[in-house]
Design an enzyme around this catalytic site. Structure first.
Site, short mmCIF file in Angstrom:
data_model
loop_
_atom_site.label_atom_id
_atom_site.label_comp_id
_atom_site.label_asym_id
_atom_site.label_seq_id
_atom_site.Cartn_x
_atom_site.Cartn_y
_atom_site.Cartn_z
N ASP A 154 87.19 15.80 1.07
CA ASP A 154 87.41 16.89 0.11
C ASP A 154 86.20 17.82 0.04
O ASP A 154 86.32 19.05 0.09
CB ASP A 154 87.68 16.32 -1.29
N HIS A 185 93.89 8.59 3.50
CA HIS A 185 93.28 7.26 3.42
C HIS A 185 92.65 6.86 4.75
O HIS A 185 92.56 5.67 5.07
CB HIS A 185 94.29 6.22 2.91
N THR A 186 92.26 7.85 5.51
CA THR A 186 91.54 7.58 6.76
C THR A 186 90.05 7.91 6.62
O THR A 186 89.24 7.36 7.35
CB THR A 186 92.12 8.44 7.91
N ASP A 187 89.70 8.80 5.69
CA ASP A 187 88.29 9.26 5.67
C ASP A 187 87.32 8.13 5.37
O ASP A 187 86.30 7.98 6.03
CB ASP A 187 88.08 10.48 4.75
N GLY A 223 94.19 16.75 -11.41
CA GLY A 223 94.99 15.54 -11.25
C GLY A 223 96.17 15.74 -10.31
O GLY A 223 97.12 14.97 -10.34
N TYR A 255 93.24 3.06 -5.69
CA TYR A 255 92.46 3.66 -4.60
C TYR A 255 91.39 2.66 -4.15
O TYR A 255 91.24 2.37 -2.96
CB TYR A 255 91.82 4.96 -5.09
C1 GLA Z 1 91.21 11.34 -2.38
C2 GLA Z 1 89.76 11.11 -1.94
C3 GLA Z 1 89.57 11.48 -0.47
C4 GLA Z 1 90.62 10.80 0.41
C5 GLA Z 1 92.03 11.01 -0.16
C6 GLA Z 1 93.10 10.25 0.59
O1 GLA Z 1 91.49 12.72 -2.34
O2 GLA Z 1 88.88 11.90 -2.73
O3 GLA Z 1 88.27 11.16 -0.06
O4 GLA Z 1 90.35 9.44 0.55
O5 GLA Z 1 92.11 10.64 -1.53
O6 GLA Z 1 93.20 10.73 1.88
#
Ligand code: GLA
Length: 380
Positions: A173, A35-37, A123, A222
């Site tokens: 990702d 949750h930093t990106d 998932g 999210y």
């Molecule tokens: C999901 C999102 C990523 C990132 C993660 C949490 O995988 O696709 O972009 O935010 O959650 O780190």
């Protein structure tokens, strides 16, 4: 590592002509930095030996035909000049969206026949969709001979997910699926998109345990977390939380609502931990890595509130096996999914045993355990 060496024979059997190219894009596991990106911060993911394979052949018209091996060879067709969201075939929206974002940059694409197959658990928080999108970019780039690099490919794939499929994700990702390096984790600065690689020290293995809990509320929670982070950034009048220091945050403790304060404390402290974790890996300092992963898990559990009892339980029992010789934490977006453990190879079997003996009796669910290798990205 190709998922299925036969994708090209399957293509020939189905279409009665041979494929021009076979491409592969991996899924990923994030070692630290969750949750930093989307806050322009730091992440430390690695591309893994699960992914998507695509066989492709260029066409001389503007038709795209795509066959999904994993959906009983279901076929979807669309024209490059008329790409619409499909309400009936969710999987094909990843193809439609990715082709559309690619067309925005390269309007002269040819049509293509594609056969796709993947083995990233869906998932589970291991980026099956990013691996799918990056593989499509790679396939179309190869058959059309486009000069795309990994960062451009990741941005095109992310825009498909965000603007077409509708998940407002960050860049982690797709970027590691495109640019990861074998046996290395990638420290990625999600603001500048600069990255550097840190070798996974010899003698350590990546063990991923899937809680196999069906994830719920993922998208809504999210997006809510993202809005909360953006609210704090705008309170400080900056573009993203990346630009707020922990001292600045603490100085507003009595002003910010408690929940926003905690969300921001997670992001700001996680950025520091992630940068320090890259140094710890480079120095083969597992004691520090172990502590940072534990702190990250606690912060995701208590401040960001995206963990679950199943994830917490797995982290607890695995950390008893590893002590400070390895690290373990929940990984990815949360609300279910997986934990990742960096485990001394000699402790892999006791880790697996401990999970096998305790998880199912606690939750009545069988976990899946994957011992993963770290692989190259599709554009590396
Ligand atoms: C999901 C999102 C990523 C990132 C993660 C949490 O995988 O696709 O972009 O935010 O959650 O780190």
């Amino acid at each position: 590592m190709p998922v299925n060496l036969d994708i090209s024979s399957m293509f020939t059997e189905y279409f009665s002509f041979t494929a021009d190219v076979v491409v592969h894009a991996p899924g990923r596991v994030n070692l630290i930095g969750d949750h930093t990106d989307y806050n322009d911060g730091f992440v430390l993911p690695a591309a893994i030996n699960f992914g998507t394979d695509i066989a492709a052949r260029i066409r001389n018209d503007d038709l795209v035909r795509v066959v999904a091996v994993d959906c009983n060879n279901e076929m979807e067709c669309f024209e490059l000049s008329n790409i619409q969201f499909s309400d009936t075939s969710m999987w094909s929206n990843y193809v439609r969206g990715t082709v559309l974002s690619l067309l925005n940059v390269y309007p002269d694409l040819h049509g293509v026949d594609l056969m796709v197959k993947g083995n990233v658990p869906q998932g589970a928080g291991l980026s099956s969709s990013a691996s799918f999108e990056v593989a499509i970019v790679k396939a179309l780039a190869e058959v059309n001979q486009l000069p795309i690099n990994g960062v451009q490919a990741a941005l095109i794939a992310q825009s498909a997910e965000r603007d077409f499929v509708g998940c407002n994700c960050g860049i982690m990702d797709q970027l590691v699926s495109a640019c990861g390096i074998q046996r290395h984790a990638m420290l990625l600065d999600c603001d500048s998109l600069a990255y550097k690689h840190a070798p996974i020290p010899d003698g350590l293995s990546l063990v991923i345990v899937n809680t196999n809990v069906k994830r719920t509320l993922v998208d809504s929670e999210y997006n809510l977390r993202r809005e909360q982070c953006e609210a704090v950034a705008s309170h400080f009048n900056v573009k993203a939380l990346r630009d707020v220091t922990i001292e600045q945050l603490v100085s507003e403790h009595n002003v910010l609502p408690s929940v926003l304060f905690r969300r921001a404390r997670h992001v700001i402290s996680e950025n520091t931990r992630t940068v320090n974790a890259q140094t710890a890996l480079v120095n083969k300092d597992m004691k520090t890595m172990s502590r940072l992963m534990q702190e990250s898990h606690h912060s995701l559990r208590d401040d960001f509130e995206v963990s679950t009892p199943e994830l917490n339980f797995l982290v607890e029992i695995i950390s008893k096996v590893l002590g400070n010789k390895g690290g373990v934490r929940m990984t990815g977006g949360g609300f279910g999914g997986c934990v990742v453990a960096i485990t001394p190879t000699e402790l892999v079997s006791s880790t697996v045993r401990s999970v096998g003996e305790q998880y199912q009796s606690e939750f009545g669910l069988e976990p899946s355990i994957y011992q993963c290798s770290v692989e190259n990205g599709a554009f590396s």
